[in-house]
Write a protein that holds these residues in place. Structure first.
Motif, PDB file in Angstrom:
ATOM      1  N   PRO A  96      -3.023  11.596   9.775  1.00  0.00           N
ATOM      2  CA  PRO A  96      -3.762  10.592  10.564  1.00  0.00           C
ATOM      3  C   PRO A  96      -2.909  10.021  11.684  1.00  0.00           C
ATOM      4  CG  PRO A  96      -3.864  10.085   8.214  1.00  0.00           C
ATOM      5  CD  PRO A  96      -2.904  11.212   8.371  1.00  0.00           C
ATOM      6  N   PRO A 156     -11.711   5.995   7.859  1.00  0.00           N
ATOM      7  CA  PRO A 156     -12.044   5.670   9.255  1.00  0.00           C
ATOM      8  C   PRO A 156     -12.199   6.913  10.129  1.00  0.00           C
ATOM      9  CG  PRO A 156     -10.308   4.240   8.480  1.00  0.00           C
ATOM     10  CD  PRO A 156     -10.501   5.265   7.418  1.00  0.00           C
ATOM     11  N   LEU A 157     -11.326   7.905   9.917  1.00  0.00           N
ATOM     12  CA  LEU A 157     -11.393   9.112  10.735  1.00  0.00           C
ATOM     13  C   LEU A 157     -12.651   9.908  10.410  1.00  0.00           C
ATOM     14  CD1 LEU A 157      -7.648  10.202  10.620  1.00  0.00           C
ATOM     15  CD2 LEU A 157      -8.827   8.837  12.334  1.00  0.00           C
ATOM     16  N   TYR A 173     -10.098   2.696  17.473  1.00  0.00           N
ATOM     17  CA  TYR A 173     -11.528   2.810  17.727  1.00  0.00           C
ATOM     18  C   TYR A 173     -12.307   2.952  16.419  1.00  0.00           C
ATOM     19  CZ  TYR A 173     -15.871   4.953  19.094  1.00  0.00           C
ATOM     20  OH  TYR A 173     -17.186   5.250  19.223  1.00  0.00           O
ATOM     21  N   ALA A 174     -11.739   3.714  15.466  1.00  0.00           N
ATOM     22  CA  ALA A 174     -12.401   3.889  14.168  1.00  0.00           C
ATOM     23  C   ALA A 174     -12.676   2.530  13.534  1.00  0.00           C
ATOM     24  CB  ALA A 174     -11.538   4.746  13.247  1.00  0.00           C
ATOM     25  N   ILE A 208     -15.627   0.652  15.026  1.00  0.00           N
ATOM     26  CA  ILE A 208     -16.911   1.054  14.444  1.00  0.00           C
ATOM     27  C   ILE A 208     -17.112   0.344  13.108  1.00  0.00           C
ATOM     28  CG2 ILE A 208     -18.241   2.967  13.490  1.00  0.00           C
ATOM     29  CD1 ILE A 208     -16.851   4.828  15.348  1.00  0.00           C
ATOM     30  N   ILE A 209     -16.067   0.386  12.257  1.00  0.00           N
ATOM     31  CA  ILE A 209     -16.207  -0.176  10.913  1.00  0.00           C
ATOM     32  C   ILE A 209     -16.504  -1.670  10.974  1.00  0.00           C
ATOM     33  CG2 ILE A 209     -14.979  -0.653   8.753  1.00  0.00           C
ATOM     34  CD1 ILE A 209     -13.471   1.968   9.206  1.00  0.00           C
ATOM     35  N   LEU A 230       0.828  -1.207   0.000  1.00  0.00           N
ATOM     36  CA  LEU A 230       0.000   0.000   0.000  1.00  0.00           C
ATOM     37  C   LEU A 230       0.861   1.255   0.000  1.00  0.00           C
ATOM     38  CD1 LEU A 230      -2.802  -0.837   2.603  1.00  0.00           C
ATOM     39  CD2 LEU A 230      -2.942  -0.871   0.116  1.00  0.00           C
ATOM     40  N   TYR A 290      -3.072  -0.214   9.082  1.00  0.00           N
ATOM     41  CA  TYR A 290      -3.568   1.166   9.101  1.00  0.00           C
ATOM     42  C   TYR A 290      -2.716   2.056  10.008  1.00  0.00           C
ATOM     43  CZ  TYR A 290      -6.718   5.077   9.756  1.00  0.00           C
ATOM     44  OH  TYR A 290      -7.242   6.331   9.792  1.00  0.00           O
ATOM     45  N   LEU A 339       1.880   5.008  -2.978  1.00  0.00           N
ATOM     46  CA  LEU A 339       1.693   6.322  -2.375  1.00  0.00           C
ATOM     47  C   LEU A 339       3.006   7.108  -2.379  1.00  0.00           C
ATOM     48  CD1 LEU A 339      -0.570   7.896  -1.136  1.00  0.00           C
ATOM     49  CD2 LEU A 339       0.022   6.979   1.099  1.00  0.00           C
ATOM     50  N   VAL A 346      -5.274   4.538  -1.421  1.00  0.00           N
ATOM     51  CA  VAL A 346      -4.588   4.437  -0.130  1.00  0.00           C
ATOM     52  C   VAL A 346      -4.940   5.632   0.765  1.00  0.00           C
ATOM     53  CG1 VAL A 346      -2.364   4.227   1.033  1.00  0.00           C
ATOM     54  CG2 VAL A 346      -2.728   3.085  -1.138  1.00  0.00           C
ATOM     55  N   PHE A 347      -5.039   6.814   0.148  1.00  0.00           N
ATOM     56  CA  PHE A 347      -5.452   7.989   0.927  1.00  0.00           C
ATOM     57  C   PHE A 347      -6.852   7.791   1.506  1.00  0.00           C
ATOM     58  CE2 PHE A 347      -2.203  11.044  -0.904  1.00  0.00           C
ATOM     59  CZ  PHE A 347      -1.690  11.369   0.342  1.00  0.00           C
ATOM     60  N   PHE A 402      -8.189   4.946   2.286  1.00  0.00           N
ATOM     61  CA  PHE A 402      -7.991   3.999   3.373  1.00  0.00           C
ATOM     62  C   PHE A 402      -7.518   4.725   4.637  1.00  0.00           C
ATOM     63  CE2 PHE A 402      -4.730   1.111   5.379  1.00  0.00           C
ATOM     64  CZ  PHE A 402      -5.612   0.196   5.921  1.00  0.00           C
ATOM     65  N   LEU A 403      -6.640   5.735   4.446  1.00  0.00           N
ATOM     66  CA  LEU A 403      -6.108   6.465   5.600  1.00  0.00           C
ATOM     67  C   LEU A 403      -7.160   7.366   6.249  1.00  0.00           C
ATOM     68  CD1 LEU A 403      -2.508   7.602   4.509  1.00  0.00           C
ATOM     69  CD2 LEU A 403      -3.095   6.058   6.362  1.00  0.00           C
ATOM     70  N   TYR A 404      -8.033   7.969   5.410  1.00  0.00           N
ATOM     71  CA  TYR A 404      -8.913   8.996   5.960  1.00  0.00           C
ATOM     72  C   TYR A 404     -10.329   8.538   6.261  1.00  0.00           C
ATOM     73  CZ  TYR A 404      -5.438  12.550   5.831  1.00  0.00           C
ATOM     74  OH  TYR A 404      -4.319  13.281   6.122  1.00  0.00           O
ATOM     75  N   ILE A 440     -15.441   8.670   9.415  1.00  0.00           N
ATOM     76  CA  ILE A 440     -16.555   7.956  10.031  1.00  0.00           C
ATOM     77  C   ILE A 440     -16.707   8.352  11.507  1.00  0.00           C
ATOM     78  CG2 ILE A 440     -17.298   5.661  10.800  1.00  0.00           C
ATOM     79  CD1 ILE A 440     -16.269   4.568   8.146  1.00  0.00           C
ATOM     80  N   VAL A 441     -15.566   8.435  12.207  1.00  0.00           N
ATOM     81  CA  VAL A 441     -15.609   8.821  13.619  1.00  0.00           C
ATOM     82  C   VAL A 441     -16.252  10.204  13.773  1.00  0.00           C
ATOM     83  CG1 VAL A 441     -14.220   9.419  15.621  1.00  0.00           C
ATOM     84  CG2 VAL A 441     -13.642   7.401  14.292  1.00  0.00           C
TER      85      VAL A 441
END
Lengths: 304, 256
Positions: free
Chosen positions: A128, B22-23, A138-139, A142-143, A102, A181, A106, B15-16, B18-20, B25-26
């Motif tokens: 992040p 989850p956040l 925690y995120a 939820i998922i 991954l 992650y 990038l 990939v970006f 994937f990184l963002y 969603i919170v």
């Protein structure tokens, strides 16, 4: 006359040497000594109510030295702990590979984008990572939760094919995804630092000589980027090997790793000597990996 | 060539995401008027309101800020000295002492410090947390300062010394201002690492004192509630403000 450079300190600057003493002293006391204490504790008996038993002397006042190899023997008595180590190493390897998979596109994209955009893109990778570690775990709770959109969507799909619904929460999949992650930036940054230095003329020359983009990548970019890959791999592998929070919150009983058992020994069962044995074994595994990959890195380096 | 770039940009975009995602969603669920993190019901601020009435959480937040300020301060001083020491002398012990704690898994430092504090009969609490945080922050400051040191032309301080400046005067007027971005980046890093640390704090905190990560951990362990979404969002906003401020006030500090 010898030039008085910064590295060649003149007698008048000898006081500078003293400046390094406070941090050295601090780290000796709070890092080196505790590590030695832990090594020593791995040879001691556990106390009756947890913690450590005195390592010399008896209750009746007679003198004896109470040290033992029992704790270390326990590590090898059953294959339980060795298997757990192996499992943790497999998890860490898998997470590292996925991070390369991954992180590489990038890092390459950022390294090949116009210079003025690079800082911003890098910041977007790090951002992040600056949010709290537990928030990032925690995120994913939820998922992966059974009522979450992802699980429900998947189960609808599975039901149309006639398969039983599955739960992602408390599985090794959840652990691996979250491990990747959390540690991805550690892979992207060293990779980018390496890829950014590549000379674009090499790729242009290869193209002029008729190499297609796959050959250009595999014959030029990839071999040149290996030091970056190794650096990133170490930065991902070692913290992953010692993770306990992610399996603790997402793994259930299936997904536990070696650090979960260490935590359990120190906090729940309070068997500190055995906890110390496991910690020392983890240290040894981490050191071994660093040495191994350093060796592999240099061998690659001389081949080129 | 264009075609390849497109594939690369798409992959990087994924990939970006994937990184963002989850956040995001919170943040979204922190504003959702439902106890469950499932369907969107309606907009509400009530989870934030609840936060400010959660005594334990507020105490933990205050502890975290205090610990981070003290540890970052001490680690910045010690780390700057260590970074300069690493540049000036080829002492093998110093880099080993500074860099190994960075490379080791956190849990090892946590349990060994626990053993150490117990052995000294120290009661676990805010002081043991601060001592532990300083230990793992020194290395990061030192690396940042050491990197900055290499970029400074040594002839500048030599010239100052030749012109009669005392070592202290030379440090104050030449080295320190040039080092400042490296020191600042290190300090910022130390502050964030301290606020963020869960693993080491978990072992050395004892029963009485809690920090924000410890509090979030126990909340999450019991149940996934929208309150956690709200505190998480607040933390993200705080970090964002901190980073933007630093980038505005001291451009270049974040680059190193």
């Amino acid at each position: 006359m010898k030039p008085n450079t910064a590295r060649n300190v003149g007698s008048g600057d000898r006081w500078k040497r003293l400046l390094a003493l406070p941090p050295m002293g601090y780290l000796l006391i709070f890092f080196a000594i505790p590590t030695l204490i832990m090594l020593f504790a791995s040879f001691r008996y556990a106390g009756e109510y947890g913690g450590l038993a005195p390592w010399y002397g008896n209750e009746d006042g007679s003198l004896s030295i109470n040290l033992t190899l029992e704790n270390w023997q326990r590590l090898f008595e059953t294959d339980l702990y060795l298997r757990l180590f192996l499992k943790s190493i497999m998890y860490a390897l898998l997470a590292t590979l996925l991070c390369i998979l991954l992180g590489y596109p990038l890092a390459l994209m950022i390294a090949r984008s116009p210079k003025k955009h690079r800082d911003l893109l890098l910041l977007l990778v790090i951002l992040p990572f600056w949010s709290n570690f537990l928030v990032r775990i925690y995120a994913w709770m939820i998922i992966f939760s059974p009522s979450g959109a992802l699980t429900r969507m998947m189960n609808v799909l599975l039901a149309t094919v006639g398969l039983a619904p599955v739960s992602l929460m408390y599985s090794s999949t959840a652990v691996i995804v979250c491990l990747v992650y959390v540690h991805l930036p550690f892979m992207v940054l060293p990779l980018y630092a390496n890829l950014e230095k590549h000379n674009p003329a090499l790729l242009a020359a290869a193209q002029d000589l008729g190499a297609n983009r796959w050959r250009r990548f595999w014959d030029i970019t990839w071999p040149l980027s290996l030091p970056g890959v190794y650096a990133g791999a170490i930065l991902v592998f070692i913290p992953v090997l010692g993770t306990f929070a992610i399996p603790d919150l997402l793994g259930g009983t299936d997904g536990i790793m070696i650090a979960n058992v260490i935590k359990q020994q120190f906090v729940e069962s309070r068997d500190w000597p055995f906890g110390s044995v496991l910690s020392m074994a983890l240290t040894a595994a981490a050191v071994l990996v660093v040495l191994l990959s350093a060796k592999m890195g240099t061998r690659r380096g001389t081949l080129r | 060539m264009k075609h390849k770039n497109l594939a690369l940009i798409l992959a990087a975009g994924a990939v970006f995401t994937f990184l963002y995602l989850p956040l995001v969603i919170v943040v979204v669920y922190s504003l959702n008027d439902s106890k469950l993190n499932a369907e969107w019901v309606g907009f509400t601020w009530k989870w934030y309101d609840q936060l400010f009435h959660n005594r334990a959480l507020l105490t933990a937040a205050r502890n975290s800020l205090m610990i981070a300020a003290i540890s970052a301060g001490a680690a910045t001083v010690l780390g700057t000295l260590a970074g300069m020491g690493m540049y000036h002398y080829r002492l093998k012990v110093l880099p080993a002492l500074v860099l190994t704690p960075i490379a080791m898994p956190d849990i090892l430092m946590g349990v060994s410090l626990l053993l150490f504090f117990i052995m000294l009969n120290m009661s676990l609490g805010l002081i043991s947390i601060v001592l532990a945080h300083i230990t793992f922050c020194i290395g990061f400051v030192a690396v940042s300062v050491r990197a900055r040191m290499s970029g400074i032309d040594p002839s500048l301080s030599e010239a100052a010394r030749d012109l009669g400046a005392s070592p202290w005067h030379c440090f104050q007027k030449i080295t320190l201002p040039l080092l400042a971005p490296g020191i600042l980046a290190g300090a910022l890093m130390a502050f964030t690492l301290s606020i963020d640390d869960f693993v080491i704090t978990f072992f050395v905190a004892g029963v009485g004192s809690s920090t924000l990560p410890l509090q979030i951990y126990s909340m999450v362990k019991i149940a996934v509630t929208p309150e956690v979404n709200a505190i998480s969002t607040l933390l993200m906003v705080l970090t964002l403000i901190l980073i933007t401020l630093t980038a505005r006030l001291f451009p270049g500090a974040l680059r190193s």
